[in-house]
Design a protein around this motif. Structure first.
Motif, PDB file in Angstrom:
ATOM      1  N   ALA A  85       0.841  -1.203   0.000  1.00 27.32           N
ATOM      2  CA  ALA A  85       0.000   0.000   0.000  1.00 27.32           C
ATOM      3  C   ALA A  85       0.874   1.249   0.000  1.00 27.32           C
ATOM      4  O   ALA A  85       0.667   2.181  -0.796  1.00 27.32           O
ATOM      5  CB  ALA A  85      -0.936  -0.006   1.206  1.00 27.32           C
ATOM      6  N   GLU A 188      -6.065  -4.369   0.681  1.00 28.54           N
ATOM      7  CA  GLU A 188      -5.788  -2.944   0.496  1.00 28.54           C
ATOM      8  C   GLU A 188      -6.367  -2.430  -0.816  1.00 28.54           C
ATOM      9  O   GLU A 188      -6.761  -1.263  -0.922  1.00 28.54           O
ATOM     10  CB  GLU A 188      -4.278  -2.680   0.577  1.00 28.54           C
ATOM     11  N   SER A 231      -6.331  -8.239   8.207  1.00 25.16           N
ATOM     12  CA  SER A 231      -6.856  -7.226   7.288  1.00 25.16           C
ATOM     13  C   SER A 231      -8.373  -7.283   7.208  1.00 25.16           C
ATOM     14  O   SER A 231      -9.042  -6.258   7.037  1.00 25.16           O
ATOM     15  CB  SER A 231      -6.242  -7.415   5.897  1.00 25.16           C
TER      16      SER A 231
END
Length: 342
Positions: A85, A188, A231
């Motif tokens: 990211a 992401e 995540s």
């Protein structure tokens, strides 16, 4: 003629982005130095500006450290090992073009990719913030795919993944780009897509083709993959309970992993206490753990090639995955609630 498909059509945001003519594109490729990077860059070929972001950790710069071997026309930036990211953010912020295309360092754009990309972007209206390429995952012929190969093949049907995803600069600026709290190459991209749509942009799928080869990441790759549960916790925190439906995903096995892990822990706890009744309860919990573990292993073995090597890998990792998945989810929940970065 190029055909684009949209998952949904959003109204243009306030201050509607203008439609550029003569599309200018920067290709951004984050890398940790995989040998496959050379094939990715060669397949892009001359034409667009290419920015490679070297995300190898600073501490890896020992005596044997070597700079990336890239063509002279490729610009290289360094992001210090802060994750994909952060690497993609460094890449698009260094670019000045109206479009930025993100490629992974293990994909191979198809023949004529640059021309197809130009066609995909040329006629998009100003409220379209992103265009995804078609992803193809070639599987080994003559046998059923392994568990790892099936997981990679699933990328071909995923929405808005950065294996090949072009974003309009104004969409990236409106959202701030990728959320760097996501530490690895997982979720992401989905998070950014949801925020881009929330900002009023539509996302479409183009006609350009990119191939994602399968690779063998080792015996324990499926266990390492469980880091993504952290995540998932952040996705739930940021986008709410229905985030999976919003990205077109399906429910995972976390609830079953929790049950399996709980039965295993219960069996161990009861067995340590002694006494006939506790031993009977421990045996019952142990049988439940064994049955749940066997079901999970068979669910992974059945669609595969069922070779001795694959069966052994599935049997061993199916015992390890449930507690590891739970541990990563707990870690993710703590970090999401405390605001700590991974």
């Amino acid at each position: 003629m190029t055909t684009e498909t949209t998952r949904e059509t959003n109204a243009a945001p306030t201050g509607e982005p203008h439609q550029e003519t003569g599309q200018a594109v920067t290709v951004v490729v984050p890398t940790i130095g995989r040998p496959s990077l050379a094939a990715t860059l060669a397949a892009v070929g001359p034409g667009p500006e290419i920015v490679v972001v070297d995300d190898r950790p600073e501490e890896s710069r020992g005596d044997d450290w070597e700079p990336l071997q890239v063509p002279g026309r490729v610009r290289v930036l360094r992001s210090g090992g802060r994750g994909p990211a952060a690497a993609r953010n460094a890449g698009w912020r260094a670019a000045t073009t109206p479009w930025v295309v993100f490629l992974d360092d293990d994909v191979v754009p198809g023949p004529g990719w640059v021309r197809a990309l130009t066609d995909d972007l040329a006629r998009l209206p100003g409220n379209v913030g992103g265009s995804q390429g078609r992803l193809e995952v070639p599987l080994p012929p003559g046998r059923r795919p392994t568990d790892a190969e099936r997981n990679t093949a699933g990328l071909a049907d995923a929405d808005w993944i950065t294996a090949d995803m072009a974003y309009r600069r104004t969409a990236l600026e409106a959202t701030g780009g990728f959320d760097e709290r996501f530490p690895g190459a997982y979720r992401e991209d989905a998070d950014l897509a949801l925020r881009v749509e929330r900002a009023g942009f539509a996302l479409v799928k183009g006609e350009r083709l990119t191939r994602h080869p399968v690779r063998d990441d080792g015996f324990w790759s499926s266990v390492r993959f469980q880091r993504g549960n952290a995540s998932d916790a952040l996705m739930r925190r940021v986008h709410g309970r229905d985030w999976r439906a919003a990205i077109g995903g399906h429910g995972g096995r976390l609830k079953r992993h929790v049950l399996t892990t709980g039965m295993g822990l219960l069996a161990l706890t009861l067995a340590a206490g002694g006494g006939p009744r506790r031993r009977r309860l421990a045996a019952a919990a142990g049988l439940a753990w064994l049955g749940l573990s066997a079901e999970f292993a068979w669910a992974r073995i059945a669609p595969g090639p069922r070779t001795p090597e694959e069966v052994a890998r599935m049997a061993v990792t199916s015992l390890v995955i449930p507690p590891v998945a739970c541990a990563h989810r707990i870690r993710g929940e703590v970090k999401a609630r405390t605001g700590r970065r991974s």
